[in-house]
Design an enzyme around this catalytic site. Structure first.
Site, PDB file in Angstrom:
ATOM      1  N   ASP A 192      40.541 -19.352  46.490  1.00 19.09           N
ATOM      2  CA  ASP A 192      40.870 -20.681  47.236  1.00 19.09           C
ATOM      3  C   ASP A 192      41.679 -21.614  46.676  1.00 19.09           C
ATOM      4  O   ASP A 192      41.404 -22.956  46.864  1.00 19.09           O
ATOM      5  CB  ASP A 192      40.011 -21.229  48.060  1.00 19.09           C
ATOM      6  CG  ASP A 192      40.337 -21.856  49.136  1.00 19.09           C
ATOM      7  OD1 ASP A 192      41.363 -21.667  49.713  1.00 19.09           O
ATOM      8  OD2 ASP A 192      39.572 -22.988  49.706  1.00 19.09           O
ATOM      9  N   SER A 386      20.708   0.602  29.798  1.00 19.24           N
ATOM     10  CA  SER A 386      19.391   0.806  29.236  1.00 19.24           C
ATOM     11  C   SER A 386      18.494  -0.511  29.315  1.00 19.24           C
ATOM     12  O   SER A 386      17.394  -0.468  28.646  1.00 19.24           O
ATOM     13  CB  SER A 386      19.907   1.184  27.620  1.00 19.24           C
ATOM     14  OG  SER A 386      20.619  -0.061  27.124  1.00 19.24           O
ATOM     15  N   ASP A 418      21.061 -11.115  18.536  1.00 25.61           N
ATOM     16  CA  ASP A 418      19.777 -10.267  18.402  1.00 25.61           C
ATOM     17  C   ASP A 418      18.758 -11.106  17.461  1.00 25.61           C
ATOM     18  O   ASP A 418      18.632 -10.789  16.292  1.00 25.61           O
ATOM     19  CB  ASP A 418      20.516  -8.987  17.576  1.00 25.61           C
ATOM     20  CG  ASP A 418      19.390  -8.355  17.183  1.00 25.61           C
ATOM     21  OD1 ASP A 418      18.295  -8.183  17.929  1.00 25.61           O
ATOM     22  OD2 ASP A 418      19.475  -7.282  16.433  1.00 25.61           O
ATOM     23  N   THR A 424      19.908  -4.297  18.945  1.00 25.30           N
ATOM     24  CA  THR A 424      20.450  -4.686  20.105  1.00 25.30           C
ATOM     25  C   THR A 424      20.102  -6.019  20.601  1.00 25.30           C
ATOM     26  O   THR A 424      19.314  -6.856  20.277  1.00 25.30           O
ATOM     27  CB  THR A 424      19.810  -3.326  21.059  1.00 25.30           C
ATOM     28  OG1 THR A 424      18.411  -3.689  20.907  1.00 25.30           O
ATOM     29  CG2 THR A 424      19.842  -2.179  20.498  1.00 25.30           C
ATOM     30  N   SER A 458      -2.356 -30.626  22.346  1.00 22.70           N
ATOM     31  CA  SER A 458      -2.873 -32.001  21.363  1.00 22.70           C
ATOM     32  C   SER A 458      -1.746 -32.798  21.548  1.00 22.70           C
ATOM     33  O   SER A 458      -1.911 -34.004  21.003  1.00 22.70           O
ATOM     34  CB  SER A 458      -2.856 -31.439  20.174  1.00 22.70           C
ATOM     35  OG  SER A 458      -1.734 -30.853  19.460  1.00 22.70           O
ATOM     36  N   ASP A 489      10.472 -33.286  11.547  1.00 22.32           N
ATOM     37  CA  ASP A 489       9.344 -34.336  11.408  1.00 22.32           C
ATOM     38  C   ASP A 489       9.836 -35.497  10.730  1.00 22.32           C
ATOM     39  O   ASP A 489       9.836 -35.631   9.685  1.00 22.32           O
ATOM     40  CB  ASP A 489       8.156 -33.450  10.335  1.00 22.32           C
ATOM     41  CG  ASP A 489       7.116 -34.580  10.570  1.00 22.32           C
ATOM     42  OD1 ASP A 489       6.968 -35.571  11.036  1.00 22.32           O
ATOM     43  OD2 ASP A 489       6.203 -34.501   9.317  1.00 22.32           O
TER      44      ASP A 489
END
EC number: 2.7.11.1
Length: 523
Positions: A192, A386, A418, A424, A458, A489
């Site tokens: 559209d 698959s 992967d 795969t 925690s 950290d």
């Protein structure tokens, strides 16, 4: 995939939406940032009580007014009313389109709404496509929250300017075709395309352009044929009228827009809709009346090639972008931009394994409508069904999307996606690698991912918990876990809190609201 993180957010849109700021009716929108959008402080989202499942969106109902304050009416269309709305948490303004459920009279109407939501989620994050912020369903309505396009319609801006050059028209067309090239490369036909469905983000001179109204759009696979006649009369391609068409129909519609941009009237005109259709089927385009004699040969050549009645001979979006007229001012690239999915894969390659595991968790939390487009792309590449994509299937799938890569680049992308290194790409790996990074702006997704690592609740991710999570996903690449922890950290306490986790997830991601987008100038 499940709804474990679906927080009444996602969305949907509908045909003929009201047009913000200019009283029209398209899926108007584009976020007018009233304030600069910085990430809110990272804090876990509060738990919310889930309502009953809504029949339209298929997930818990939620009150849009719990997150947004609705303001003045911006526009009204056949299916909905659009209001200005303000996000309570940030003060940012958006457009909220409300669709009355009583107007969704049959199963097809509901499916149309759902499909539009899925498509907008799939395309959200592309710079010149209106962004869907969320969808809410209550007892009476579906509410779609999206960017606020405060600049009005593109053609209104052109008319107000009073004049513009072929160079300006080429610049506009380049942006429009790049948008549609993105849609096609991501398996979506708009169906559209017309001037009213391109809005300006703001009233600024160089405001970005936004494509809107995906109410008639569909997912498609290469070679798939559609038969239903949809669109707006002046812009419908002849093969649509013959009920046998594909993505080429979008190029025809843009060709009609270019013709109008250059001479001010549509190429196919009549007193009635049937008359317009007959003119379209005849395929006769007038290049002799004023102002065509003074328009450049290159412009006319491009119009002819976009309005070729044979869709097989018509230019593709990539070929339009390579046409000399569009490249005349030197801004258009020699080759089309990489498709969005490829760009996401490249970005995914650069992430560390900690972040990749978190993305796998987030991918598992996305609602069906958020990942429907990627699901279809995965199925399209998985030619032997698959459930995994091989290197050859990835190579062929990217080629079908119009992405030309060297063997080395395909191999690099394969290795990036992967995650477990088994040769795969499974469904979860594909979704994690290709979902748009804007999913990371959603606090509930980030918090769910954090909780996945924080096994003992925690409030911290420890060395042992991170090692366990990486092993769980087969992604312990031999890097010292303490080294990964130390990168994230911030306060050097040997563990990762929620704020540090959020900072890691957002680090290096593109700004969701970049100031420098594709700009327009009317010269």
């Amino acid at each position: 995939m499940g709804n474990c993180c679906s927080h009444g957010r996602d969305s949907d849109d509908n045909k003929e939406e009201p047009r913000p700021e200019n009283g029209g009716g398209g899926v108007g929108a584009a976020e007018a940032s009233v304030r600069a959008s910085k990430h809110p402080p990272a804090s876990p989202p509060p738990a919310t009580k889930q309502g009953p499942i809504g029949p339209v969106l298929g997930r818990p109902m939620e009150d849009v007014k719990s997150s947004y304050t609705l303001g003045k009416e911006l526009g009204r269309g056949q299916f909905g009313v659009t209001h200005l709305c303000t996000q309570k948490a940030t003060g940012l303004q958006f457009a909220c389109k409300t669709i009355a459920k009583r107007k969704l009279v049959n199963k097809e109407d509901i499916e149309d709404v759902r499909r539009e939501v899925q498509i907008m989620h799939h395309l959200t994050g592309q710079p010149n496509i209106v962004e869907l912020k969320g969808a809410y369903e209550d007892k009476h309505s579906v509410h779609l929250v999206m960017e606020l396009c405060a600049g009005g319609e593109l053609f209104d801006r052109i008319i107000a300017k009073g004049h513009y050059s072929e160079r300006a028209a080429a610049s506009l067309l380049r942006t429009i075709v790049q948008i549609i090239h993105t849609c096609h490369s991501m398996g979506v036909i708009h169906r559209d395309l017309k001037p009213e469905n391109f809005l300006l983000l703001s009233k600024d001179e160089n405001s970005p352009l936004k494509a809107t109204d995906f109410g008639l759009s569909v997912f498609y696979k290469p070679g798939e044929v559609f038969k239903d006649i949809v669109g707006s009369a002046y812009y419908i391609a002849p093969e649509v009228l013959r009920r046998k068409y594909g993505p080429e129909a979008d190029i025809w519609s843009i060709g009609v827009m270019l013709y109008i941009l250059l001479c001010g009237v549509p190429p196919f005109w009549a007193e009635s809709e049937n008359g317009i259709f007959n003119a379209i089927l005849s395929g006769q385009v007038d290049f002799s009346s004023d102002p065509w004699p003074v328009i450049s040969p290159q412009a006319k050549d491009l119009v002819r090639k976009m309005l070729n009645s044979d869709p097989k001979q018509r230019l593709t979006a990539a070929q339009v972008l390579n046409h000399p007229w569009i490249k005349e001012d030197g801004e258009a690239p020699d080759v089309p931009l990489d498709n969005a999915v490829m760009s996401r894969l490249k970005q995914f390659k650069a992430m560390n394994n900690f972040k990749k595991v978190a993305l796998r968790v987030i991918a598992g939390c996305l609602s069906e409508e958020e990942i429907m487009g990627l699901k279809e792309m995965f199925k399209g590449m998985d030619t032997d069904n698959s459930g995994t994509i091989t290197l050859e299937e990835l190579r062929q799938g990217l080629a079908k999307q119009g992405t030309r890569l060297s063997e080395y680049e395909v191999q690099q992308l394969m290795e990036a996606a992967d995650a477990d290194g088994n040769g795969t790409i499974d469904y979860g790996e594909f979704i994690a690698a290709t979902m748009h990074i804007n999913r990371l702006d959603r606090e509930e997704h980030l918090y769910s991912a954090f909780q996945h690592f924080d096994k003992d609740n925690s409030g911290y991710i420890t060395t042992e918990e991170l090692e366990q999570a990486l092993r769980e996903f087969g992604m312990n690449d031999g890097r010292d876990i303490k080294e990964i922890i130390s990168e994230v950290d911030g306060d050097n306490d040997g563990r990762i809190n929620y704020e540090e986790f959020v900072a890691m997830m957002r680090k290096g991601n593109p700004d969701p609201n970049p100031k420098k987008r594709r700009e327009l100038s009317f010269k």
